[in-house]
Enzyme design. Structure first.
Site, PDB file in Angstrom:
ATOM      1  N   ARG A  64       0.833  -1.211   0.000  1.00  0.00           N
ATOM      2  CA  ARG A  64       0.000   0.000   0.000  1.00  0.00           C
ATOM      3  C   ARG A  64       0.867   1.260   0.000  1.00  0.00           C
ATOM      4  O   ARG A  64       0.564   2.242  -0.654  1.00  0.00           O
ATOM      5  CB  ARG A  64      -0.887   0.007   1.259  1.00  0.00           C
ATOM      6  CG  ARG A  64      -2.150  -0.816   1.139  1.00  0.00           C
ATOM      7  CD  ARG A  64      -2.768  -1.112   2.499  1.00  0.00           C
ATOM      8  NE  ARG A  64      -2.903   0.050   3.380  1.00  0.00           N
ATOM      9  CZ  ARG A  64      -3.811   0.999   3.233  1.00  0.00           C
ATOM     10  NH1 ARG A  64      -4.678   0.918   2.246  1.00  0.00           N
ATOM     11  NH2 ARG A  64      -3.883   1.997   4.085  1.00  0.00           N
ATOM     12  N   ASN A 106     -13.873  13.693   1.058  1.00  0.00           N
ATOM     13  CA  ASN A 106     -14.483  12.514   0.439  1.00  0.00           C
ATOM     14  C   ASN A 106     -16.001  12.671   0.434  1.00  0.00           C
ATOM     15  O   ASN A 106     -16.574  13.181   1.402  1.00  0.00           O
ATOM     16  CB  ASN A 106     -14.114  11.275   1.272  1.00  0.00           C
ATOM     17  CG  ASN A 106     -14.633   9.978   0.673  1.00  0.00           C
ATOM     18  OD1 ASN A 106     -14.746   9.854  -0.544  1.00  0.00           O
ATOM     19  ND2 ASN A 106     -14.948   9.019   1.523  1.00  0.00           N
ATOM     20  N   HIS A 108     -19.630  10.606   0.270  1.00  0.00           N
ATOM     21  CA  HIS A 108     -20.064   9.258   0.655  1.00  0.00           C
ATOM     22  C   HIS A 108     -21.595   9.175   0.557  1.00  0.00           C
ATOM     23  O   HIS A 108     -22.296  10.085   1.006  1.00  0.00           O
ATOM     24  CB  HIS A 108     -19.604   8.960   2.083  1.00  0.00           C
ATOM     25  CG  HIS A 108     -19.920   7.563   2.506  1.00  0.00           C
ATOM     26  ND1 HIS A 108     -19.216   6.470   2.028  1.00  0.00           N
ATOM     27  CD2 HIS A 108     -20.871   7.071   3.333  1.00  0.00           C
ATOM     28  CE1 HIS A 108     -19.733   5.368   2.537  1.00  0.00           C
ATOM     29  NE2 HIS A 108     -20.736   5.698   3.344  1.00  0.00           N
ATOM     30  N   ASP A 140      -9.699  10.961   7.196  1.00  0.00           N
ATOM     31  CA  ASP A 140      -8.689  10.606   8.202  1.00  0.00           C
ATOM     32  C   ASP A 140      -8.261   9.166   7.923  1.00  0.00           C
ATOM     33  O   ASP A 140      -8.526   8.636   6.845  1.00  0.00           O
ATOM     34  CB  ASP A 140      -9.217  10.826   9.632  1.00  0.00           C
ATOM     35  CG  ASP A 140     -10.359   9.884   9.983  1.00  0.00           C
ATOM     36  OD1 ASP A 140     -10.683   8.992   9.163  1.00  0.00           O
ATOM     37  OD2 ASP A 140     -10.923  10.034  11.078  1.00  0.00           O
ATOM     38  N   ASP A 144     -14.299   6.086   6.282  1.00  0.00           N
ATOM     39  CA  ASP A 144     -15.377   7.087   6.300  1.00  0.00           C
ATOM     40  C   ASP A 144     -15.639   7.624   7.709  1.00  0.00           C
ATOM     41  O   ASP A 144     -16.790   7.866   8.090  1.00  0.00           O
ATOM     42  CB  ASP A 144     -16.664   6.498   5.688  1.00  0.00           C
ATOM     43  CG  ASP A 144     -16.452   6.041   4.259  1.00  0.00           C
ATOM     44  OD1 ASP A 144     -15.830   6.802   3.496  1.00  0.00           O
ATOM     45  OD2 ASP A 144     -16.882   4.940   3.903  1.00  0.00           O
TER      46      ASP A 144
HETATM   47  C1  GAR Z   1     -20.430   7.897  -5.142  1.00  0.00           C
HETATM   48  O1  GAR Z   1     -21.701   7.660  -4.609  1.00  0.00           O
HETATM   49  C2  GAR Z   1     -19.427   8.076  -4.031  1.00  0.00           C
HETATM   50  O2  GAR Z   1     -19.917   8.778  -2.941  1.00  0.00           O
HETATM   51  C3  GAR Z   1     -19.168   6.647  -3.670  1.00  0.00           C
HETATM   52  O3  GAR Z   1     -18.984   6.036  -4.914  1.00  0.00           O
HETATM   53  C4  GAR Z   1     -19.876   6.645  -5.840  1.00  0.00           C
HETATM   54  C5  GAR Z   1     -19.126   6.968  -7.103  1.00  0.00           C
HETATM   55  O4  GAR Z   1     -20.003   7.153  -8.159  1.00  0.00           O
HETATM   56  N1  GAR Z   1     -18.051   6.536  -2.790  1.00  0.00           N
HETATM   57  C6  GAR Z   1     -18.026   5.671  -1.770  1.00  0.00           C
HETATM   58  O5  GAR Z   1     -18.890   4.846  -1.556  1.00  0.00           O
HETATM   59  C7  GAR Z   1     -16.782   5.784  -0.899  1.00  0.00           C
HETATM   60  N2  GAR Z   1     -16.975   5.102   0.325  1.00  0.00           N
HETATM   61  P1  GAR Z   1     -19.495   7.690  -9.579  1.00  0.00           P
HETATM   62  O6  GAR Z   1     -18.274   6.856  -9.977  1.00  0.00           O
HETATM   63  O7  GAR Z   1     -20.667   7.473 -10.498  1.00  0.00           O
HETATM   64  O8  GAR Z   1     -19.154   9.131  -9.401  1.00  0.00           O
END
Ligand code: GAR
Length: 196
Positions: A64, A106, A108, A140, A144
Site C-alpha cells: 500500500r 471525500n 459518501h 482521516d 469514512d
Molecule cells: C459515489 O456515490 C461516491 O460517494 C461513492 O462512490 C460513488 C461513485 O459514483 N463513494 C463511496 O462509496 C466511498 N466510500 P461515480 O463513480 O458514479 O461518481
C-alpha cells in the site's frame, strides 16, 4: 481560485458533474487533474473536459505504501489545494495522509456515521432503513470516519432498487460537494483546522 485534484475508481458520474460545475466562470474552484487507482472507466470525463489525468494501478505495487508513494508523486506535480475523493474505493495509506491531510475530502452515499464502507447504499437497503443520506467528510485514517463537513438526509422510497437509490443520493452528494468547495474557497471552512 481553489485548485482540485480528483481521485476516482469507477464510472465518475460525480466527477463529471463537478467538471460541469467548475466550468462556470463564477464557480471558485477548478479541477486541475483527475487520477485513478486503476484503469477507471471514468477517466474519459477528464479527457472530455481537456483535464490531464493519470492512473496509478494499485495492482502494480507490492505494498500500500509503495502505491501511496506513486500516487504522491503524481499528485505533487499539480500542487492542488484540495484532493477530492469522488468514488475512490480504497483507503489511503498513511504516507498519502501525512503528505496531504487535512486537505483531502471525500463524498459518501450515506448519512455518516451511518453506513460507512464500500456498500453504503446496499447496506442501508438491507437494514430496512426508511432514510439514508449523503455526506462530505474530511478524510482521516479510518473508513469514512473523518469529521463531517456537510450531510443531508435522503428518503428511501418503498421498493427502490440499489441503483435507483444511489442515483438519487448522488444528486445530493454533488450539491453538497459544490457547497463545501465554495465554503473552502471562501474560507468559511478552513481545512487546516482539521489537522490531527
Ligand atoms: C459515489 O456515490 C461516491 O460517494 C461513492 O462512490 C460513488 C461513485 O459514483 N463513494 C463511496 O462509496 C466511498 N466510500 P461515480 O463513480 O458514479 O461518481
Amino acid at each position: 481560485m481553489l485548485t482540485l485534484a480528483v481521485l476516482i475508481s469507477g464510472g465518475g458520474s460525480n466527477l463529471r458533474a463537478l467538471l460541469e460545475e467548475t466550468r462556470h466562470p463564477d464557480f471558485p474552484a477548478r479541477v486541475v487533474v483527475v487520477g485513478a487507482d486503476r484503469d477507471a472507466q471514468g477517466l474519459f470525463h477528464a479527457e472530455d473536459f481537456d483535464i490531464p489525468s493519470f492512473a496509478v494501478p494499485y495492482s502494480s505495487y507490492e505494498t500500500r505504501e509503495q502505491w501511496g508513494e506513486a500516487l504522491i508523486e503524481q499528485l505533487a506535480r499539480w500542487n492542488a489545494d484540495v484532493v477530492v475523493l469522488s468514488g475512490l474505493m480504497r483507503l489511503l495509506p498513511r504516507n498519502v495522509l501525512d503528505r496531504f491531510a487535512p486537505h483531502i475530502i471525500n463524498t459518501h452515499p450515506a448519512y455518516l456515521p451511518e453506513f460507512p464502507g464500500a456498500h453504503a447504499v446496499r447496506d442501508a437497503l438491507a437494514a430496512g432503513a426508511t432514510e439514508t443520506g449523503a455526506s462530505v467528510i474530511v478524510v482521516d485514517g479510518g473508513v469514512d470516519s473523518g469529521p463531517v463537513l456537510r450531510r443531508e438526509r435522503v428518503a428511501i422510497p418503498a421498493g427502490a432498487t440499489e441503483a435507483e437509490l444511489h442515483d438519487a443520493i448522488k444528486l445530493v452528494e454533488r450539491r453538497l460537494l459544490s457547497e463545501v468547495l465554495v465554503d473552502i474557497a471562501t474560507e468559511k471552512i478552513r481545512l487546516e483546522e482539521y489537522r490531527a
